[in-house]
Design a protein around this motif. Structure first.
Motif, PDB file in Angstrom:
ATOM      1  N   ASN A 282     -78.294  65.645   9.329  1.00  0.00           N
ATOM      2  CA  ASN A 282     -78.633  64.396  10.014  1.00  0.00           C
ATOM      3  C   ASN A 282     -79.919  64.599  10.818  1.00  0.00           C
ATOM      4  O   ASN A 282     -79.910  64.576  12.045  1.00  0.00           O
ATOM      5  N   PRO A 283     -81.037  64.790  10.134  1.00  0.00           N
ATOM      6  CA  PRO A 283     -82.275  65.146  10.843  1.00  0.00           C
ATOM      7  C   PRO A 283     -82.856  63.982  11.630  1.00  0.00           C
ATOM      8  O   PRO A 283     -82.757  62.825  11.243  1.00  0.00           O
ATOM      9  N   SER A 284     -83.478  64.315  12.771  1.00  0.00           N
ATOM     10  CA  SER A 284     -84.288  63.355  13.510  1.00  0.00           C
ATOM     11  C   SER A 284     -85.735  63.502  13.052  1.00  0.00           C
ATOM     12  O   SER A 284     -86.149  64.550  12.561  1.00  0.00           O
ATOM     13  N   LYS A 285     -86.475  62.469  13.241  1.00  0.00           N
ATOM     14  CA  LYS A 285     -87.899  62.525  12.960  1.00  0.00           C
ATOM     15  C   LYS A 285     -88.654  62.410  14.271  1.00  0.00           C
ATOM     16  O   LYS A 285     -88.492  61.444  15.017  1.00  0.00           O
ATOM     17  N   ILE A 286     -89.474  63.408  14.580  1.00  0.00           N
ATOM     18  CA  ILE A 286     -90.267  63.412  15.807  1.00  0.00           C
ATOM     19  C   ILE A 286     -91.737  63.273  15.426  1.00  0.00           C
ATOM     20  O   ILE A 286     -92.271  64.061  14.651  1.00  0.00           O
ATOM     21  N   SER A 302     -86.720  59.127  15.814  1.00  0.00           N
ATOM     22  CA  SER A 302     -85.760  58.274  15.126  1.00  0.00           C
ATOM     23  C   SER A 302     -84.509  59.075  14.819  1.00  0.00           C
ATOM     24  O   SER A 302     -84.552  60.303  14.696  1.00  0.00           O
ATOM     25  N   ASN A 303     -83.372  58.358  14.730  1.00  0.00           N
ATOM     26  CA  ASN A 303     -82.122  58.946  14.278  1.00  0.00           C
ATOM     27  C   ASN A 303     -81.651  60.094  15.182  1.00  0.00           C
ATOM     28  O   ASN A 303     -81.684  61.247  14.803  1.00  0.00           O
ATOM     29  N   ASP A 356     -68.450  58.913  25.378  1.00  0.00           N
ATOM     30  CA  ASP A 356     -68.571  57.912  24.321  1.00  0.00           C
ATOM     31  C   ASP A 356     -69.892  58.181  23.611  1.00  0.00           C
ATOM     32  O   ASP A 356     -70.958  58.085  24.225  1.00  0.00           O
ATOM     33  N   GLY A 357     -69.825  58.524  22.321  1.00  0.00           N
ATOM     34  CA  GLY A 357     -71.026  58.912  21.585  1.00  0.00           C
ATOM     35  C   GLY A 357     -71.407  57.902  20.521  1.00  0.00           C
ATOM     36  O   GLY A 357     -70.554  57.307  19.861  1.00  0.00           O
ATOM     37  N   ALA A 358     -72.714  57.703  20.355  1.00  0.00           N
ATOM     38  CA  ALA A 358     -73.222  56.772  19.344  1.00  0.00           C
ATOM     39  C   ALA A 358     -74.481  57.350  18.729  1.00  0.00           C
ATOM     40  O   ALA A 358     -75.048  58.334  19.221  1.00  0.00           O
ATOM     41  N   ASN A 359     -74.922  56.735  17.631  1.00  0.00           N
ATOM     42  CA  ASN A 359     -76.135  57.167  16.953  1.00  0.00           C
ATOM     43  C   ASN A 359     -77.212  56.079  17.085  1.00  0.00           C
ATOM     44  O   ASN A 359     -76.941  54.897  16.890  1.00  0.00           O
ATOM     45  N   VAL A 360     -78.431  56.513  17.446  1.00  0.00           N
ATOM     46  CA  VAL A 360     -79.559  55.600  17.579  1.00  0.00           C
ATOM     47  C   VAL A 360     -80.419  55.769  16.323  1.00  0.00           C
ATOM     48  O   VAL A 360     -81.337  56.585  16.285  1.00  0.00           O
ATOM     49  N   ALA A 361     -80.088  55.017  15.289  1.00  0.00           N
ATOM     50  CA  ALA A 361     -80.768  55.195  14.007  1.00  0.00           C
ATOM     51  C   ALA A 361     -82.241  54.825  14.090  1.00  0.00           C
ATOM     52  O   ALA A 361     -83.118  55.534  13.564  1.00  0.00           O
ATOM     53  N   ALA A 362     -82.542  53.707  14.754  1.00  0.00           N
ATOM     54  CA  ALA A 362     -83.937  53.264  14.832  1.00  0.00           C
ATOM     55  C   ALA A 362     -84.755  54.109  15.795  1.00  0.00           C
ATOM     56  O   ALA A 362     -85.989  54.103  15.726  1.00  0.00           O
ATOM     57  N   GLY A 363     -84.081  54.831  16.695  1.00  0.00           N
ATOM     58  CA  GLY A 363     -84.770  55.766  17.571  1.00  0.00           C
ATOM     59  C   GLY A 363     -85.359  55.135  18.808  1.00  0.00           C
ATOM     60  O   GLY A 363     -84.917  54.080  19.280  1.00  0.00           O
ATOM     61  N   GLY A 364     -86.397  55.784  19.334  1.00  0.00           N
ATOM     62  CA  GLY A 364     -87.014  55.325  20.566  1.00  0.00           C
ATOM     63  C   GLY A 364     -88.297  56.074  20.824  1.00  0.00           C
ATOM     64  O   GLY A 364     -88.823  56.784  19.956  1.00  0.00           O
ATOM     65  N   SER A 365     -88.821  55.941  22.043  1.00  0.00           N
ATOM     66  CA  SER A 365     -90.074  56.594  22.409  1.00  0.00           C
ATOM     67  C   SER A 365     -89.959  57.174  23.803  1.00  0.00           C
ATOM     68  O   SER A 365     -89.255  56.640  24.664  1.00  0.00           O
ATOM     69  N   PHE A 376     -89.098  55.589  28.870  1.00  0.00           N
ATOM     70  CA  PHE A 376     -88.223  55.911  27.744  1.00  0.00           C
ATOM     71  C   PHE A 376     -87.548  54.635  27.274  1.00  0.00           C
ATOM     72  O   PHE A 376     -86.985  53.885  28.080  1.00  0.00           O
ATOM     73  N   ASN A 377     -87.607  54.380  25.981  1.00  0.00           N
ATOM     74  CA  ASN A 377     -87.012  53.179  25.413  1.00  0.00           C
ATOM     75  C   ASN A 377     -86.282  53.528  24.129  1.00  0.00           C
ATOM     76  O   ASN A 377     -86.667  54.461  23.413  1.00  0.00           O
ATOM     77  N   THR A 378     -85.213  52.786  23.841  1.00  0.00           N
ATOM     78  CA  THR A 378     -84.469  52.961  22.594  1.00  0.00           C
ATOM     79  C   THR A 378     -84.297  51.606  21.920  1.00  0.00           C
ATOM     80  O   THR A 378     -84.416  50.560  22.554  1.00  0.00           O
ATOM     81  N   ASP A 379     -84.005  51.650  20.625  1.00  0.00           N
ATOM     82  CA  ASP A 379     -83.775  50.415  19.864  1.00  0.00           C
ATOM     83  C   ASP A 379     -82.504  50.592  19.020  1.00  0.00           C
ATOM     84  O   ASP A 379     -82.497  51.393  18.075  1.00  0.00           O
ATOM     85  N   PRO A 380     -81.388  49.884  19.323  1.00  0.00           N
ATOM     86  CA  PRO A 380     -81.264  48.940  20.440  1.00  0.00           C
ATOM     87  C   PRO A 380     -81.143  49.645  21.786  1.00  0.00           C
ATOM     88  O   PRO A 380     -80.906  50.850  21.847  1.00  0.00           O
ATOM     89  N   GLY A 381     -81.320  48.904  22.878  1.00  0.00           N
ATOM     90  CA  GLY A 381     -81.247  49.500  24.204  1.00  0.00           C
ATOM     91  C   GLY A 381     -79.839  49.912  24.575  1.00  0.00           C
ATOM     92  O   GLY A 381     -78.855  49.284  24.178  1.00  0.00           O
TER      93      GLY A 381
END
Length: 874
Positions: A282-286, A302-303, A356-365, A376-381
């Motif tokens: 489940n790699p992230s992209k930086i 992302s992810n 409580d754990g979740a996955n941020v597929a769209a990622g953030g900055s 710092f922002n995520t999508d969705p917030g």
């Protein structure tokens, strides 16, 4: 409210209940002037009038003393740049066991009512217990027959911590001191109870990728975290004494002290990441968008996973100490001093986390280019909890945590015989013996209920998880809204989650964590001899002490060898590692009265510190897997049971000038050559237990990127580390210069320099500020007083052994910090007084950077504390 050590030594009683701050400065200066050692101190007037919640915040005003905060409240001290664990604490000259014995004595459990005087002894004599590499802090309690003043003292006080809203917490104290039987029997009893509430907010990057992993030449942030800690404390302290002196040559003194601290922490966290580009499943992209100062300061990701973590903790601490002393002069030239002492500290530490754990597929900055305005922002917030809906849940834990039951104990007996000589410049000879048995024990347990969302058959509680959007706890005004992230977010409600689990009949028992349980016993007999010198050299009075101490240490470390990879692993066998060693510790201190105002001092000594315990201490080789986070991790630590004691040769020299009423100026230099200091070496092998690793220290992972690894071992440094420094202190009344009387100032400056091996290669001084200074301007008359206390410490480095906010194998630098504290007083009559003040008046805070001062790593806020008090004496 009691005589100072100097007054007691000279047989002079002083009623300091009716004098002010300036008189307390004079008392402290007199005590320093009379002592033949390198010392500094404060009297009970200092403790009562400094704007301080506990003794730590009072004694940080002493030259060379630095304070470390927990949630903005003073907790531990360092002396002359050496960490808190290198300062020994005694009460009435005897060991005071710390309830939480790891990482140095916790002074925040000690209320200011305990002490009549505090002395920081920087050059030891042979009759003192070893263990104070940096110095010994001795707390003297009231001796009833030396006290002259009102019998009853009652006090009330109210505190308010700015970040906790309008919550006023109380303190109530009462003391009785009286004498009977014609002044031959004295009794003292003192009880105080206080409640405190405070809060700390933290945003930080804990994990970093080394250059070459993500970016060829720059460090890259590996995650981002938000942390709020609410702390509620209830503290009870009681002390008492019975003093019987039927004849001038015979005295019996019984003293007791009890301290109880029940504290609850509520730690609420958002843990983003760790984002991982090398995770094959489940790699992230930086993407690095900008670099500066060797750091990627603008990235998009992302992810990645995020954990919403609420972790209540309870810390119940108790410390007690009881001392019996007999002083007898069987003849004109003999003096016998005998002491029996018992002290014990108990700690019950428990934590319970719901995640409580979740996955941020769209990622953030993440943008850390401006360390004062991190974005710092995520999508969705995640700020409104919409990300944490059941459909997006990847991980949860109803309860995860640990239990640690700790005990520190010391039982000792001491006998000193003094023979007055009065010949050849020798005032007296002292011979002594002491035996004490000190022990440290910790029993560790885990209670974990991690869940696999794909296995509802094994974890039926999945169906009962509350919706965060409707049941979450709202965190508001985070970091006082000072950085560019939303200042409000929803947090998991751990008490609700755990009550639901209990209502469904699911229990999570404590499972013995053998790997982190151990006991250390040290049996220490010692003998010593000293000569006290009082003579005239070239027409100048020379006072001093020359002595040697021999100590033999028999140490037995009992630890556990386990099979498997987690805290529930079976116990294979017990392991006992025994060491025996002896040490000769010479010392010499001399004070030369050059004039009736000018004193020169020199002191040399060899000091010993036995292997120290900290929050990461493990005595047996351990291999622990932790599945409580977003990613599994494995920690491997080599045992520390065979470490050798640390020794140091040290020298001090000073020149002190005393003039006027309490005015003084002093200059001191010091040097220490330390050998066998311990250090933690972090490493990452190419493989472990059949798993191929990436070999990256500070970013050690399995080759498939799925599991984090942490390898460490504690070693002795056989090289010599040199520490040197200068202290300057002054106290000055301005009555001779100003038409309005009562103005003055006191202050000090300490500069320390030390060898600094690269992290993981040698003994390193943790939390070393090279420059510290204190300045206290004041004004007072018989009715009013105002004081502003200013404390500064320069930047200092921390690693994982001293800070939660640093990952293993890495360091951060805490920025320089200057704090202002204000105290005011009003005394309308000799029976009644009022005080008020503000702690951290300028709202300063502790921030840290990663590589240069322009690089963000940590931002924190703890706010101001306000207090008002009233004291009645009759």
């Amino acid at each position: 409210m009691a005589t100072t050590p100097a007054d007691q030594a000279s047989g002079v009683e002083s009623d300091i209940t009716v004098v002010g701050f300036r008189q307390s400065l004079k008392s402290a200066a007199d005590a320093k002037r009379r002592d033949i050692r390198i010392t500094d101190g404060i009297t009970s007037e200092d403790i009562g009038k400094f704007p301080a919640q506990n003794i730590t915040e009072a004694i940080q005003r002493i030259a060379g003393v630095q304070m470390s905060n927990i949630n903005g409240r003073g907790a531990t001290i360092s002396i002359r740049g050496l960490g808190a664990q290198y300062a020994r604490t005694t009460i009435n000259g005897q060991t005071f066991a710390s309830a939480d014995f790891k990482d140095g004595f916790r002074y925040d459990i000690v209320q200011t009512d305990l002490a009549s005087a505090i002395q920081v002894i920087k050059s030891p004599t042979a009759d003192m217990d070893t263990g104070g590499l940096s110095g010994t802090v001795n707390i003297d309690t009231v001796k009833p027959l030396a006290y002259r003043g009102p019998r009853f003292i009652l006090g009330v006080k109210g505190y308010n911590s700015e970040y906790r809203g309008k919550q006023i917490t109380p303190k109530i104290s009462g003391a009785y001191i009286g004498s009977f039987a014609g002044g031959t029997l004295g009794v003292m009893a003192n009880v105080s109870y206080q409640e405190l509430k405070d809060r700390g907010d933290y945003a930080f990057v804990k994990n970093w990728y080394n250059p070459g992993v993500v970016d060829p030449t720059n460090y890259v942030p590996g995650n981002f975290r938000l942390r709020r800690i609410d702390r509620d404390s209830k503290q009870l302290m009681a002390s008492g004494a019975i003093q019987w002196k039927p004849q001038s040559n015979f005295e019996v003194l019984l003293q007791g002290t009890y301290s109880k601290d029940d504290t609850r922490y509520d730690t609420q966290q958002l843990v983003f990441g760790r984002w991982n580009p090398t995770d094959k499943t489940n790699p992230s992209k930086i993407t690095v968008n900008h670099t500066a100062n060797g750091v990627a300061d603008k990235i998009t990701i992302s992810n990645f996973g995020v954990g919403n973590n609420d972790q209540p903790e309870t810390r119940n601490l108790k410390t007690q100490a009881y001392t019996g002393t007999v002083n007898w002069q069987p003849g004109d030239t003999w003096n016998i001093h005998a002491v029996a002492h018992y002290t014990k500290g108990d700690a019950d530490l428990r934590e319970f986390a719901s995640i409580d754990g979740a996955n941020v597929a769209a990622g953030g900055s993440l943008d850390i280019s401006d360390p004062t305005n991190v974005k710092f922002n995520t999508d969705p917030g995640v700020w409104n909890g919409t990300l944490f809906n059941p459909a997006n849940r990847t991980y949860f834990a109803f309860v995860d945590g640990a239990t640690h039951i700790q005990t520190a104990k010391d039982v000792s007996g001491q006998l000193d015989v003094t023979k007055d000589v009065g010949a050849f410049g020798v005032k007296s000879l002292v011979f002594g013996v002491k035996y004490h048995h000190e022990s440290f024990q910790t029993d560790a347990f885990r209670h974990d209920r991690d869940a696999d969302v794909s296995r509802p058959d094994l974890y039926p509680e999945y169906a009962f998880i509350p919706n965060l959007s409707t049941t979450g706890i709202r965190v508001t005004n985070f970091l006082d809204g000072k950085i560019g992230i939303p200042d409000s977010f929803l947090e998991t409600n751990a008490p609700l989650w755990q009550s639901i689990l209990a209502s469904k009949g699911i229990t999570v028992p404590d499972v013995r964590d053998f790997a982190n349980s151990y006991r250390v016993d040290r049996y220490i007999p010692s003998v010593y001899a000293m000569a006290n010198v009082d003579t005239v050299v070239f027409g100048k009075t020379l006072r001093g002490n020359l002595g040697a101490r021999y100590e033999h240490t028999h140490q037995n470390v009992s630890s556990n060898l386990t099979a498997g990879t987690d805290s529930g692993s079976a116990l294979l066998s017990k392991q006992n590692v025994i060491q025996d060693y002896g040490n000769v510790l010479p010392s010499a201190s001399f004070a030369l009265d050059l004039t009736n105002r000018l004193v020169a001092r020199v002191a040399v000594a060899k000091v010993l510190v036995r292997p120290l315990l900290n929050s990461q201490t493990q005595m047996a080789d351990t291999f622990v897997t932790d599945n409580t986070g977003i990613r599994p991790s494995v920690s491997v630590s080599n045992g520390e049971s065979r470490l050798k004691p640390l020794t140091a040769n040290q020298a001090d020299i000073s020149l002190e000038y005393y003039y006027g009423r309490g005015n003084s100026i002093s200059v001191a230099g010091f040097y220490k050559a330390v050998k066998n200091g311990t250090f933690t070496q972090f490493y990452c092998p190419t493989s472990f237990n059949g798993v191929t690793l990436n070999g990256q220290v500070g970013n050690c992972q399995s080759a498939d990127g799925g599991t984090d690894y942490n390898f460490s071992r504690k070693l002795n440094d056989n090289s010599v580390i040199h520490i040197k420094g200068v202290e300057v202190a002054a106290s000055q009344s301005f009555d001779d210069f100003l038409p309005l009387k009562g103005f003055g100032a006191t202050g000090n400056v300490t500069v320390v320099d030390a060898d600094s091996p690269a992290l993981g290669t040698g003994f390193n001084l943790r939390d070393l500020s090279k420059l510290t200074w204190n300045l206290t301007p004041y004004w007072e008359n018989q009715m009013f007083s105002v004081r502003l206390s200013i404390n500064h410490r320069s930047a200092y480095k921390q690693d994982a052994s001293t800070s939660f906010f640093v990952d293993g194998g890495q360091i951060h630098t805490v920025r320089a910090r200057t704090q202002f504290d204000l105290a005011t007083g009003f005394t309308p009559t000799k029976y009644l007084s009022f005080t008020g003040g503000i702690i951290n008046l300028n709202n300063t805070h502790e921030d840290a950077y990663q590589t240069t001062a322009d690089t963000f790593q940590l931002a924190s806020r703890t706010g101001r504390t306000y207090y008002l008090s009233a004291t009645a004496r009759f």
